[in-house]
Design a protein around this motif. Structure first.
Motif, PDB file in Angstrom:
ATOM      1  N   ARG A 332      28.715   5.897  19.201  1.00 36.62           N
ATOM      2  CA  ARG A 332      28.840   4.612  18.467  1.00 36.62           C
ATOM      3  C   ARG A 332      29.412   4.780  17.018  1.00 36.62           C
ATOM      4  O   ARG A 332      29.696   3.622  16.352  1.00 36.62           O
ATOM      5  CB  ARG A 332      27.461   3.970  18.663  1.00 36.62           C
ATOM      6  N   GLY A 333      29.165   6.073  16.493  1.00 32.65           N
ATOM      7  CA  GLY A 333      29.543   6.490  14.894  1.00 32.65           C
ATOM      8  C   GLY A 333      28.399   5.937  13.968  1.00 32.65           C
ATOM      9  O   GLY A 333      27.422   5.953  14.376  1.00 32.65           O
ATOM     10  N   GLY A 334      28.800   5.908  12.774  1.00 32.04           N
ATOM     11  CA  GLY A 334      28.033   5.679  11.717  1.00 32.04           C
ATOM     12  C   GLY A 334      26.925   6.703  11.188  1.00 32.04           C
ATOM     13  O   GLY A 334      25.803   6.364  10.604  1.00 32.04           O
ATOM     14  N   ALA A 335      27.252   7.709  11.647  1.00 34.61           N
ATOM     15  CA  ALA A 335      26.701   9.039  11.123  1.00 34.61           C
ATOM     16  C   ALA A 335      26.368   9.002   9.557  1.00 34.61           C
ATOM     17  O   ALA A 335      27.591   8.899   8.935  1.00 34.61           O
ATOM     18  CB  ALA A 335      27.345  10.260  11.670  1.00 34.61           C
ATOM     19  N   ASP A 336      25.261   9.660   9.212  1.00 34.17           N
ATOM     20  CA  ASP A 336      25.291   9.668   7.704  1.00 34.17           C
ATOM     21  C   ASP A 336      25.729  11.076   7.102  1.00 34.17           C
ATOM     22  O   ASP A 336      24.631  11.821   7.521  1.00 34.17           O
ATOM     23  CB  ASP A 336      23.924   9.026   7.106  1.00 34.17           C
ATOM     24  N   PRO A 337      26.679  11.316   6.455  1.00 31.53           N
ATOM     25  CA  PRO A 337      26.546  12.654   6.271  1.00 31.53           C
ATOM     26  C   PRO A 337      25.618  13.293   5.133  1.00 31.53           C
ATOM     27  O   PRO A 337      25.304  14.526   5.296  1.00 31.53           O
ATOM     28  CB  PRO A 337      28.015  12.707   5.232  1.00 31.53           C
ATOM     29  N   ALA A 338      24.998  12.522   4.468  1.00 31.89           N
ATOM     30  CA  ALA A 338      23.826  13.033   3.859  1.00 31.89           C
ATOM     31  C   ALA A 338      22.416  13.015   4.474  1.00 31.89           C
ATOM     32  O   ALA A 338      21.466  13.426   3.749  1.00 31.89           O
ATOM     33  CB  ALA A 338      23.603  12.039   2.699  1.00 31.89           C
ATOM     34  N   GLY A 339      22.413  12.729   5.733  1.00 27.29           N
ATOM     35  CA  GLY A 339      21.273  12.945   6.719  1.00 27.29           C
ATOM     36  C   GLY A 339      20.894  14.224   6.530  1.00 27.29           C
ATOM     37  O   GLY A 339      21.476  15.215   6.502  1.00 27.29           O
ATOM     38  N   GLY A 340      19.552  14.462   7.078  1.00 27.25           N
ATOM     39  CA  GLY A 340      18.958  15.737   7.069  1.00 27.25           C
ATOM     40  C   GLY A 340      19.888  16.874   8.000  1.00 27.25           C
ATOM     41  O   GLY A 340      20.206  17.917   7.500  1.00 27.25           O
ATOM     42  N   GLY A 341      20.227  16.516   9.145  1.00 25.38           N
ATOM     43  CA  GLY A 341      20.715  17.390   9.982  1.00 25.38           C
ATOM     44  C   GLY A 341      22.268  17.809   9.508  1.00 25.38           C
ATOM     45  O   GLY A 341      22.462  19.005   9.444  1.00 25.38           O
ATOM     46  N   LEU A 342      23.067  16.724   9.088  1.00 24.36           N
ATOM     47  CA  LEU A 342      24.434  17.207   8.557  1.00 24.36           C
ATOM     48  C   LEU A 342      24.290  17.636   7.347  1.00 24.36           C
ATOM     49  O   LEU A 342      25.306  18.584   7.049  1.00 24.36           O
ATOM     50  CB  LEU A 342      25.294  15.491   8.809  1.00 24.36           C
ATOM     51  N   ALA A 343      23.616  17.280   6.438  1.00 20.22           N
ATOM     52  CA  ALA A 343      23.412  17.735   5.144  1.00 20.22           C
ATOM     53  C   ALA A 343      23.057  19.272   5.381  1.00 20.22           C
ATOM     54  O   ALA A 343      23.628  20.238   4.723  1.00 20.22           O
ATOM     55  CB  ALA A 343      22.185  17.176   4.163  1.00 20.22           C
ATOM     56  N   GLY A 344      22.165  19.687   6.445  1.00 20.40           N
ATOM     57  CA  GLY A 344      21.887  21.122   6.551  1.00 20.40           C
ATOM     58  C   GLY A 344      23.093  21.849   7.005  1.00 20.40           C
ATOM     59  O   GLY A 344      23.503  23.220   6.696  1.00 20.40           O
ATOM     60  N   LEU A 345      23.861  21.594   7.836  1.00 26.93           N
ATOM     61  CA  LEU A 345      25.255  21.934   8.400  1.00 26.93           C
ATOM     62  C   LEU A 345      26.008  21.883   7.160  1.00 26.93           C
ATOM     63  O   LEU A 345      27.010  23.253   6.976  1.00 26.93           O
ATOM     64  CB  LEU A 345      25.976  21.183   9.251  1.00 26.93           C
ATOM     65  N   ALA A 346      26.294  21.188   6.239  1.00 27.44           N
ATOM     66  CA  ALA A 346      26.952  21.281   4.965  1.00 27.44           C
ATOM     67  C   ALA A 346      26.631  22.291   4.357  1.00 27.44           C
ATOM     68  O   ALA A 346      27.413  23.278   3.671  1.00 27.44           O
ATOM     69  CB  ALA A 346      27.104  20.048   4.266  1.00 27.44           C
ATOM     70  N   ARG A 347      25.282  22.634   3.971  1.00 25.89           N
ATOM     71  CA  ARG A 347      24.839  23.901   3.206  1.00 25.89           C
ATOM     72  C   ARG A 347      25.119  25.103   3.966  1.00 25.89           C
ATOM     73  O   ARG A 347      25.536  26.034   3.128  1.00 25.89           O
ATOM     74  CB  ARG A 347      23.326  23.630   2.837  1.00 25.89           C
ATOM     75  N   ARG A 348      24.919  25.252   5.074  1.00 24.50           N
ATOM     76  CA  ARG A 348      25.338  26.508   5.772  1.00 24.50           C
ATOM     77  C   ARG A 348      26.634  26.748   5.717  1.00 24.50           C
ATOM     78  O   ARG A 348      27.133  27.865   5.336  1.00 24.50           O
ATOM     79  CB  ARG A 348      24.807  26.390   7.318  1.00 24.50           C
ATOM     80  N   VAL A 349      27.635  25.899   5.807  1.00 26.58           N
ATOM     81  CA  VAL A 349      29.139  26.110   5.802  1.00 26.58           C
ATOM     82  C   VAL A 349      29.455  26.410   4.140  1.00 26.58           C
ATOM     83  O   VAL A 349      30.334  27.192   4.038  1.00 26.58           O
ATOM     84  CB  VAL A 349      29.706  24.681   6.162  1.00 26.58           C
ATOM     85  N   ALA A 350      28.988  25.795   3.481  1.00 28.60           N
ATOM     86  CA  ALA A 350      28.976  26.199   1.906  1.00 28.60           C
ATOM     87  C   ALA A 350      28.459  27.509   1.543  1.00 28.60           C
ATOM     88  O   ALA A 350      29.042  28.169   0.787  1.00 28.60           O
ATOM     89  CB  ALA A 350      28.157  25.021   1.125  1.00 28.60           C
ATOM     90  N   ALA A 351      27.426  27.913   2.200  1.00 26.95           N
ATOM     91  CA  ALA A 351      27.002  29.286   1.749  1.00 26.95           C
ATOM     92  C   ALA A 351      27.918  30.209   2.563  1.00 26.95           C
ATOM     93  O   ALA A 351      27.869  31.515   1.995  1.00 26.95           O
ATOM     94  CB  ALA A 351      25.562  29.418   3.031  1.00 26.95           C
ATOM     95  N   ALA A 352      29.004  29.934   3.540  1.00 29.22           N
ATOM     96  CA  ALA A 352      29.834  31.056   3.991  1.00 29.22           C
ATOM     97  C   ALA A 352      31.155  30.674   3.091  1.00 29.22           C
ATOM     98  O   ALA A 352      32.153  31.270   3.656  1.00 29.22           O
ATOM     99  CB  ALA A 352      30.103  30.632   5.528  1.00 29.22           C
TER     100      ALA A 352
END
Length: 375
Positions: A332-352
């Motif tokens: 259905r979409g509408g995922a929040d990039p700033a949400g906990g799960g996606l924000a954690g993924l962003a931090r992990r990718v940024a760490a690499a």
């Protein structure tokens, strides 16, 4: 043809802006000498330089370094590009005159009417067309080469005068490293909390139940066989959950079979169909494999839990020395990039030292992408 059209538009706009800069040169110079107007003049110069940078990047293929230059550098750039812009205007003007002459020559020859550029009513013959054809082709080539040279000059000026200096590049790199360090710390904390939560909510509860069953077996010898059997089943479930926790932390298949094999286990464990296309001629480094696997695993889990998706497509490929990962679901979409799960993924990718993005319009689809450097 499209490239030539963009180049022509870029050179033409550059010629117009060069004329505008000549007109603005005196008012800006006066404003720079007046303390009360200096701030406005600096802002105007920076905005004009930013407009020129966008023009060169969008139409002439220049490199965008993403840094707004200081007013003195912006002013030097604007002053240096005025001759180049005027030269581009002259080249385009000569090209236009030549094309107009060629069109009117051809029209006069085909219709046997007087040539528009001659006042004595001369009608163009086939011999005149042949005589003009060779020099006209040479002049056309020179005009096109001149336009291409102006475009190269614009790109060179942008790279030389607006590109960040060595000190600015070092400062940016220090900032990036500081952000990456913070991302590493945050990613480690997220991982630690996730492991603690998994152990507390799963394995620990199973072990507590196992201990209670064994305690009841000791207190009730008449039911010992039944309770020990229940304890045996509980121990099996605890081991299964412990294996799941271990797999979520780091699957052994990443080292033994590579990223493609590890992703097969993601598809097998997912509660919805997952199609994986993994085209890797060479296995990426271990840290890159781990980051990519984690992004895909978490994105698939999020799609199964929150999106209402019926299917997930995963694509992994190496392009220009970078590992590109894309996870697409039909939810259905509408995922929040700033949400906990996606924000954690962003931090992990940024760490690499990678780039992470989420596109999730209302109604779907949701696309999670990550680019990780393999070098």
């Amino acid at each position: 043809m499209r490239t030539w059209a963009r180049t022509g538009a870029g050179v033409a706009l550059g010629a117009c802006s060069a004329v505008a800069h000549v007109v603005l040169a005196l008012p800006v110079a006066v404003a720079l000498l007046v303390p009360a107007l200096r701030l406005a003049a600096d802002t105007t110069v920076q905005r004009l330089a930013a407009l020129e940078r966008r023009r060169v990047v969008a139409l002439l293929g220049g490199a965008d370094h993403g840094i707004d230059p200081a007013p003195p550098r912006a002013l030097r750039y604007l002053a240096a590009r005025i001759p180049v812009g005027l030269l581009g205007g002259a080249v385009l003007a000569l090209l236009g005159i030549g094309l107009a002459a060629a069109v009117t020559l051809g029209y006069s020859w085909l219709t046997q009417t007087p040539w528009a550029m001659e006042r004595d009513g001369t009608v163009i013959s086939g011999g005149v067309i042949v005589a003009y054809a060779v020099p006209g082709a040479v002049l056309l080539y020179l005009a096109l080469a001149g336009a291409a040279g102006v475009a190269r000059g614009e790109r060179a000026l942008l790279a030389r005068l607006l590109a960040p200096s060595r000190e600015e590049r070092l400062a940016r790199r220090v900032e990036e490293l500081a952000r990456t360090r913070d991302a590493v710390v945050a990613a480690v904390d997220d991982e630690r909390r996730r492991i603690e939560r998994d152990l507390h909510d799963g394995v620990q509860q199973r072990l507590v139940a196992l201990g209670m069953l064994l305690g009841r077996a000791r207190r009730h010898p008449d039911r010992a066989a039944e309770l020990v059997a229940q304890a045996h089943d509980e121990a099996g479930r605890a081991l299964a959950e412990l294996r799941d926790v271990s797999w979520r932390v780091y699957p052994a298949a990443l080292d033994t079979g590579g990223l493609a094999t590890a992703l097969e286990s993601v598809a097998e464990r997912a509660p919805l169909p997952v199609r994986i296309r993994c085209d890797l001629p060479v296995e990426p480094p271990a840290t890159v494999r781990a980051a990519a696997w984690f992004v895909i695993s978490e994105a698939v889990t999020n799609a199964a839990k929150h999106s209402g998706a019926q299917r997930v497509d995963v694509e992994v490929a190496t392009v220009d020395g970078r590992l590109r990962v894309a996870v697409r679901d039909d939810g259905r979409g509408g995922a929040d990039p700033a949400g906990g799960g996606l924000a954690g993924l962003a931090r992990r990718v940024a760490a690499a030292d990678g780039v992470f993005a989420v596109t999730s319009p209302a109604g779907g689809p949701t696309v999670v992408t990550a680019e990780l450097p393999c070098a």
